[in-house]
Design an enzyme around this catalytic site. Sequence first.
Site, mmCIF file in Angstrom:
data_model
loop_
_atom_site.group_PDB
_atom_site.id
_atom_site.type_symbol
_atom_site.label_atom_id
_atom_site.label_comp_id
_atom_site.label_asym_id
_atom_site.label_seq_id
_atom_site.Cartn_x
_atom_site.Cartn_y
_atom_site.Cartn_z
ATOM 1 N N ARG A 1 19.048 6.361 3.562
ATOM 2 C CA ARG A 1 19.580 6.113 2.214
ATOM 3 C C ARG A 1 19.787 7.422 1.461
ATOM 4 N NH1 ARG A 1 14.208 4.972 0.101
ATOM 5 N NH2 ARG A 1 14.292 2.734 0.469
ATOM 6 N N ASN B 1 5.947 -2.252 -2.545
ATOM 7 C CA ASN B 1 5.899 -2.866 -1.215
ATOM 8 C C ASN B 1 5.234 -4.233 -1.352
ATOM 9 O OD1 ASN B 1 4.655 0.317 -0.824
ATOM 10 N ND2 ASN B 1 6.701 -0.152 -0.093
ATOM 11 N N ASN C 1 13.367 1.835 -4.427
ATOM 12 C CA ASN C 1 12.036 2.257 -4.841
ATOM 13 C C ASN C 1 11.084 2.083 -3.666
ATOM 14 O OD1 ASN C 1 9.466 2.553 -5.898
ATOM 15 N ND2 ASN C 1 10.102 1.849 -7.916
ATOM 16 N N ASP C 2 10.888 3.180 -2.960
ATOM 17 C CA ASP C 2 10.058 3.203 -1.759
ATOM 18 C C ASP C 2 8.667 2.642 -1.952
ATOM 19 O OD1 ASP C 2 11.396 4.383 0.330
ATOM 20 O OD2 ASP C 2 11.038 6.413 -0.394
ATOM 21 N N THR C 3 8.184 2.666 -3.185
ATOM 22 C CA THR C 3 6.754 2.476 -3.406
ATOM 23 C C THR C 3 6.375 1.071 -3.857
ATOM 24 O OG1 THR C 3 6.845 3.164 -5.713
ATOM 25 C CG2 THR C 3 6.570 4.908 -4.072
#
Length: 803
Positions: free
Chosen positions: A359, A497, A493-495
């Site tokens: 990405r 989860n 937003n990787d964080t």
Amino acid sequence: MKYGYFDNGNKEYVVTNPRTPVKWINYIGTLDFGGFVDHTGGALICKGDPSLNRIVKYIQQMPSSEFKGETLYLRFKQREGYKIFSPFFVPTLDPYDLYECHIGLGYSRIVSEFFGIRTECTIFVPVNEIREIREVRITNKTGKDIEIDAVSIVEYTHFDAMKQFNNADWVPQTMQSRCIRENNGLLTLIQYAFMRRETNVNFFTSNLPISSFESDRKRFLGDNEYGTWSNPLSLQSEELGNYEANRGDNIGALLHHLGSIKSGETKIFITQLGQEQSFEKARPGIDKYRKPESIKEALDEMGDFWSEFLSRMQVETPDPNIDSMLNVHNPRQCFITKNWSRYLSYYQLGIGTRGIGFRDSSQDVMGVIDRIPEESKKLLKQLMMVQRKNGSAMHSFNPLSMEASKGEAEDWPDRPKYYGDDHLWIILAVTVYLKETGDMKFLEEIIPYYKDSKDERSRESGTVLDHMKRALNFTGNDKGMHGLPHLGFADWNDTVNLRTGAESLFNTHLYGKGLLEMIELCNYLRDAAAAKAYRIEYNKLKETFNQTCWDGEWYVRYFDSDGTPLGSHKNEHGKIYLNAQSWSLISGMALPDRAEKALDSLNKLLNTSKGIKVSWPGFDGYDRTRGGITTFPPGTKENGGIFLHTNPWVIIAETMVGNGDLAYQYYNQINPAAKNDIADEYECEPYVYAQNILSNEHPQFGLGRNSWLTGTASWMYQAGTGFILGIRPCYEGLTVDPCIPKKWDGFKAVRKYRNAIYDIEVKNPGHINKGISRFKVDGREIKGNTAPVFGDNKNHLIEVIMG
Ligand code: GLC
């Protein structure tokens, strides 16, 4: 306190005080060969891959005063022994009369005066070369003749950056250095890890005779390394030990006796640090760059590259800060992020296998397609090679081996093994490429899909268009209980989860935007059936979205696996998220009255004087069901910090509703150039965007972090040029659709586009934000606001009157 200034004439930032709050860096070369150099001359260099083929050991976490990677010492005789100092300030920290580090385009030049000795050291990697050059000019300003020695230093690392730090037995056993003596006192030190003796040899050499050398750190520092980098004991001897290391911590130290330098006289030498298969192979290049004239030629060639790169678009607005960002610093940062993705910086250590992010690079490339279309196409192809045949994508890949990884998803056994957004970005990137270049043939190129398992026999392939369609199909078939796309392990937003089954509004919007792009493309390709099918899917998605996601004052951001919303007034933490508002406009899915309300709520609840927060309020305690976002305190990074990557999306959204004043305010409040006067608070380099700034939920509100490698670069560039100035390529030509502050009288821009030069003049006599009353191309008024494709290598005048 200020630590430097912008020299716009020379397109440089000049550091004038070396004690900056953190090291400020510059990039030299490319991922093929290069790295970064800090403002005190330390450098981290690698070839092809920072994790698997690193050359120089540079430890970011060491204090700023410490030696990092490379340096230069000068010395002269005193009554007792030698006075030893570094003209780079670090690691000897002597008082200086002058200190400047000129951070230029592709080079850094340190100019200093210590004890009456002036040093100018230019550090760069010539275009397409495999060597770092340091050209050093030493001028005697003491008023009397003086004998000066110069000692150039590099500290090597094991090629596998991770191994260097997790194995202190095997690594030092493998490291070896040899001296190759040439004619006339010239010599080259070569260095390698034993297993790479025949394949990867580092070389370090000078164009002047070397009277002696050292290759072992212990011997160089002396006294079993109770000698230090700030006072290496071996430098008190007339000569170094000429020791060829058979193991241990390898360095290269080259001692030049520059001899007696007359008052006012300048002596010059050139060092090279590079890597080749063997010394013999490196020899022709070494000879070439020993000649002083080759340095000038190489600098000129690099200057030509940057002139051409920057000339693709130049703007002249009433705001000099915007001009300096859009004309120089922002395009440069876009080039760097395209090259290095999130691989190697002062914050991203490039250790292990993170590599090039799917990405990240899909977005980075959008910031340079107008300037380097061919290289961009190459990267687009690499990205599609790590897309799986089901349409989803691997999260990152190593460009040397083309091995891909699933990112952090691998570490969470109970969560999905894909990121719900990755693959969708490629649709946006490819359509930007097509609109810029008109290279529609690209859609027919065949690219293999990534193998799902090691033993898969043959890899399936598909055209570029097929890759794009499969990306859409994957998400189209991957929806949750509300009929909205799944989150996967994470979205942009990787964080965040959430548990398996959660839905993401970011993925919804990115999918929606992808559908819009495909509808436009299919219409252009005259494939009405495909366009219609995508339109039906888009309309359905938009309806579902508006039925399920409006929270009263803004749109929600996620639905957890049990259907509860996140990003709602009902939540205690994470009540509102920026992306859910901005992207509801970018995807065209927000209903008009809700769009305005959503942007107002964002302004009220998320905006600060130093940038817009990504969410509010931050989570305050670890919660595995929310994931990584709860591992850092409120107001930092994705947990309610000012995550700058998201700010340009708000700017774009504001231009979509015609609010040029607010778009401009948002643009300026994060302009790094404006941080120059508050460097002690902000800490990072004022000439590039940082990834994040601590927000007003944190005691250190305003502190910038993680500069250089951030999607902020590409998106601020797109927001500034494509949406505030409104100059955007489309399939039929170049659209000009400005949304500027009312106070502006207009602006000018020169834009190269499909082999023609568009001289654009926008006038704003009525002082409005948006809207065009007249559009003239080469003196003739036309309908609409798109100038045609000319492709004739000529200049064309585009006059736009707002009204
Ligand atoms: C980092 C990552 C990027 C991600 C962002 C937000 O910048 O490189 O991929 O989208 O953080 O989590």
